[in-house]
Design a protein around this motif. Structure first.
Motif, mmCIF file in Angstrom:
data_model
loop_
_atom_site.group_PDB
_atom_site.id
_atom_site.type_symbol
_atom_site.label_atom_id
_atom_site.label_comp_id
_atom_site.label_asym_id
_atom_site.label_seq_id
_atom_site.Cartn_x
_atom_site.Cartn_y
_atom_site.Cartn_z
ATOM 1 N N UNK A 150 0.856 -1.187 0.000
ATOM 2 C CA UNK A 150 0.000 0.000 0.000
ATOM 3 C C UNK A 150 0.891 1.235 0.000
ATOM 4 N N UNK A 151 0.684 2.126 -0.987
ATOM 5 C CA UNK A 151 1.548 3.304 -1.113
ATOM 6 C C UNK A 151 0.832 4.607 -0.826
ATOM 7 N N UNK A 152 -0.492 4.584 -0.706
ATOM 8 C CA UNK A 152 -1.234 5.813 -0.444
ATOM 9 C C UNK A 152 -2.247 5.526 0.660
ATOM 10 N N UNK A 153 -1.818 5.683 1.909
ATOM 11 C CA UNK A 153 -2.685 5.353 3.036
ATOM 12 C C UNK A 153 -3.797 6.376 3.236
ATOM 13 N N UNK A 154 -3.645 7.568 2.645
ATOM 14 C CA UNK A 154 -4.687 8.580 2.793
ATOM 15 C C UNK A 154 -5.953 8.202 2.040
ATOM 16 N N UNK A 155 -5.821 7.379 0.989
ATOM 17 C CA UNK A 155 -6.980 6.980 0.194
ATOM 18 C C UNK A 155 -7.419 5.552 0.483
ATOM 19 N N UNK A 156 -7.005 5.037 1.622
ATOM 20 C CA UNK A 156 -7.467 3.722 2.018
ATOM 21 C C UNK A 156 -8.962 3.763 2.321
ATOM 22 N N UNK A 157 -9.670 2.650 2.169
ATOM 23 C CA UNK A 157 -11.116 2.641 2.434
ATOM 24 C C UNK A 157 -11.422 2.958 3.884
ATOM 25 N N UNK A 158 -12.641 3.417 4.118
ATOM 26 C CA UNK A 158 -13.078 3.742 5.460
ATOM 27 C C UNK A 158 -13.177 2.512 6.341
ATOM 28 N N UNK A 159 -13.312 2.755 7.628
ATOM 29 C CA UNK A 159 -13.366 1.673 8.613
ATOM 30 C C UNK A 159 -14.625 0.841 8.381
ATOM 31 N N UNK A 160 -14.443 -0.468 8.101
ATOM 32 C CA UNK A 160 -15.572 -1.359 7.871
ATOM 33 C C UNK A 160 -16.145 -1.288 6.478
ATOM 34 N N UNK A 161 -15.478 -0.612 5.544
ATOM 35 C CA UNK A 161 -15.985 -0.494 4.176
ATOM 36 C C UNK A 161 -15.826 -1.817 3.428
ATOM 37 N N UNK A 162 -16.784 -2.114 2.556
ATOM 38 C CA UNK A 162 -16.745 -3.347 1.775
ATOM 39 C C UNK A 162 -16.297 -3.025 0.348
ATOM 40 N N UNK A 163 -15.378 -3.826 -0.221
ATOM 41 C CA UNK A 163 -14.934 -3.556 -1.589
ATOM 42 C C UNK A 163 -15.889 -4.148 -2.616
ATOM 43 N N UNK A 164 -15.902 -3.532 -3.794
ATOM 44 C CA UNK A 164 -16.555 -4.150 -4.943
ATOM 45 C C UNK A 164 -15.571 -5.131 -5.573
ATOM 46 N N UNK A 165 -16.098 -6.166 -6.216
ATOM 47 C CA UNK A 165 -15.250 -7.193 -6.811
ATOM 48 C C UNK A 165 -15.546 -7.299 -8.304
ATOM 49 N N UNK A 166 -14.481 -7.446 -9.094
ATOM 50 C CA UNK A 166 -14.589 -7.669 -10.531
ATOM 51 C C UNK A 166 -13.714 -8.878 -10.865
ATOM 52 N N UNK A 167 -14.310 -9.882 -11.515
ATOM 53 C CA UNK A 167 -13.580 -11.071 -11.930
ATOM 54 C C UNK A 167 -13.434 -11.054 -13.448
ATOM 55 N N UNK A 168 -12.196 -11.140 -13.912
ATOM 56 C CA UNK A 168 -11.887 -11.088 -15.337
ATOM 57 C C UNK A 168 -11.230 -12.408 -15.722
ATOM 58 N N UNK A 169 -11.785 -13.064 -16.725
ATOM 59 C CA UNK A 169 -11.208 -14.324 -17.189
ATOM 60 C C UNK A 169 -12.231 -15.444 -17.161
ATOM 61 N N UNK A 170 -12.177 -16.312 -18.174
ATOM 62 C CA UNK A 170 -13.116 -17.433 -18.262
ATOM 63 C C UNK A 170 -12.811 -18.519 -17.243
#
Length: 308
Positions: free
Chosen positions: A127-147
């Motif tokens: 991680x190189x930019x800790x200021x733009x890390x997600x908020x506490x308890x935030x859930x990420x979106x997921x994208x799956x690429x590939x068959x």
């Protein structure tokens, strides 16, 4: 000879609440993930564990001390840690000459190993930019690429494990502004690429914002090494749904994703007895008089024909 098991009463209210929180529920608590260092770890693996733990917080416990654990040979230590912390997920990191920069992802059911996947980590960027890390308890979106995420069972299981680790608590409503980071998993020629981006919503002059992605780490490449799939009996138990969560069947009602339709049974009606707005030409007395006059005329006509 039978042995009676006597349950001791909790000594205080805090102990009682603690035990009740660990009891089975219709809707289980959010899964906690254990991040465990092995007996020998490299700097890369240690940093990978710390960065993934940062993304998983607050449902994460990091074991900073080294632990002599071998998940595929003897998982009893992991099951002990799971029972102690009431955790259903784990990420275990080791490093050796035979398996350099080794990472094991797994989950447990009823504090027993359900399935595991061993990965080799390369091309790691922290991680190189800790200021733009997600908020506490935030859930990420997921994208799956590939068959491979649909055709290959092992890669599909890896994607399912990643979803389970970062699933977080269940939400009934979702705010667009709350989606502040996305994890993209790309599978290509036997390698799965893990990339983490920060989402920026900017003005676009329309109702929909313009979306920009910024790579903030961590990012790394994964190659699958060893796997341990779930046993059929344990898998069937883990997939069972309690009866309290199953929707009750309602008679004559069908539900789809968008429409609810129902069937109503109405008995046959006698239209002559239906009360309507009485117009001048439809009064019951006049209708009855007309019918009586028709019958009388018909009767008179029959008599005249008989006289002739």
């Amino acid at each position: 000879m039978s042995i009676a098991i006597v349950k001791k009463k909790p000594s205080s209210q805090s102990v009682k609440r603690f035990l009740e929180n660990r009891e089975p529920k219709l809707i289980e608590n959010t899964k906690t993930c254990l991040f465990i260092r092995g007996e020998k770890t490299s700097q890369i693996i240690t940093q990978v564990l710390k960065d993934l733990c940062t993304l998983k917080k607050p449902q994460a416990i990091f074991y900073n001390k080294k632990n002599k654990v071998r998940p595929f040979e003897d998982p009893s230590s992991l099951e002990f840690f799971s029972r102690k912390a009431d955790a259903g997920l784990f990420v275990f990191g080791t490093h050796s000459k035979k398996r350099p920069h080794n990472l094991v992802l797994g989950r447990l059911f009823d504090h027993q190993i359900l399935d595991m996947i061993e990965l080799g980590i390369t091309n790691f960027t922290p991680i190189d930019n800790k200021q733009k890390l997600p908020g506490f308890g935030s859930k990420p979106a997921f994208i799956f690429v590939g068959s491979e995420f649909t055709n290959d069972e092992t890669v599909k299981k890896l994607g399912n494990l990643m979803l389970d680790i970062f699933r977080g608590h269940q939400l009934e409503f979702l705010n667009l502004a709350g989606i502040d980071h996305v994890i993209i998993l790309t599978s290509f020629q036997g390698t799965v690429y893990f990339r983490h981006y920060h989402i920026s919503l900017k003005k676009s002059g329309t109702n929909l914002p313009r979306v920009e992605l910024e790579d903030i780490g961590p990012s790394f490449d994964m190659t699958i090494r060893r796997t341990k799939l779930a046993a059929s009996d344990l898998l069937s138990q883990s997939l069972q749904k309690p009866k309290g969560l199953k929707p009750k069947k309602v008679k004559n009602i069908q539900k789809t994703s968008a429409v609810t339709t129902g069937r109503v049974f109405v008995p046959s009606q006698d239209m002559s007895k239906v009360v309507l707005h009485k117009m001048k030409g439809t009064k019951r007395k006049r209708v009855e008089e007309k019918e009586a006059n028709k019958k009388a005329k018909g009767h008179v006509g029959e008599i005249e024909n008989g006289d002739e």
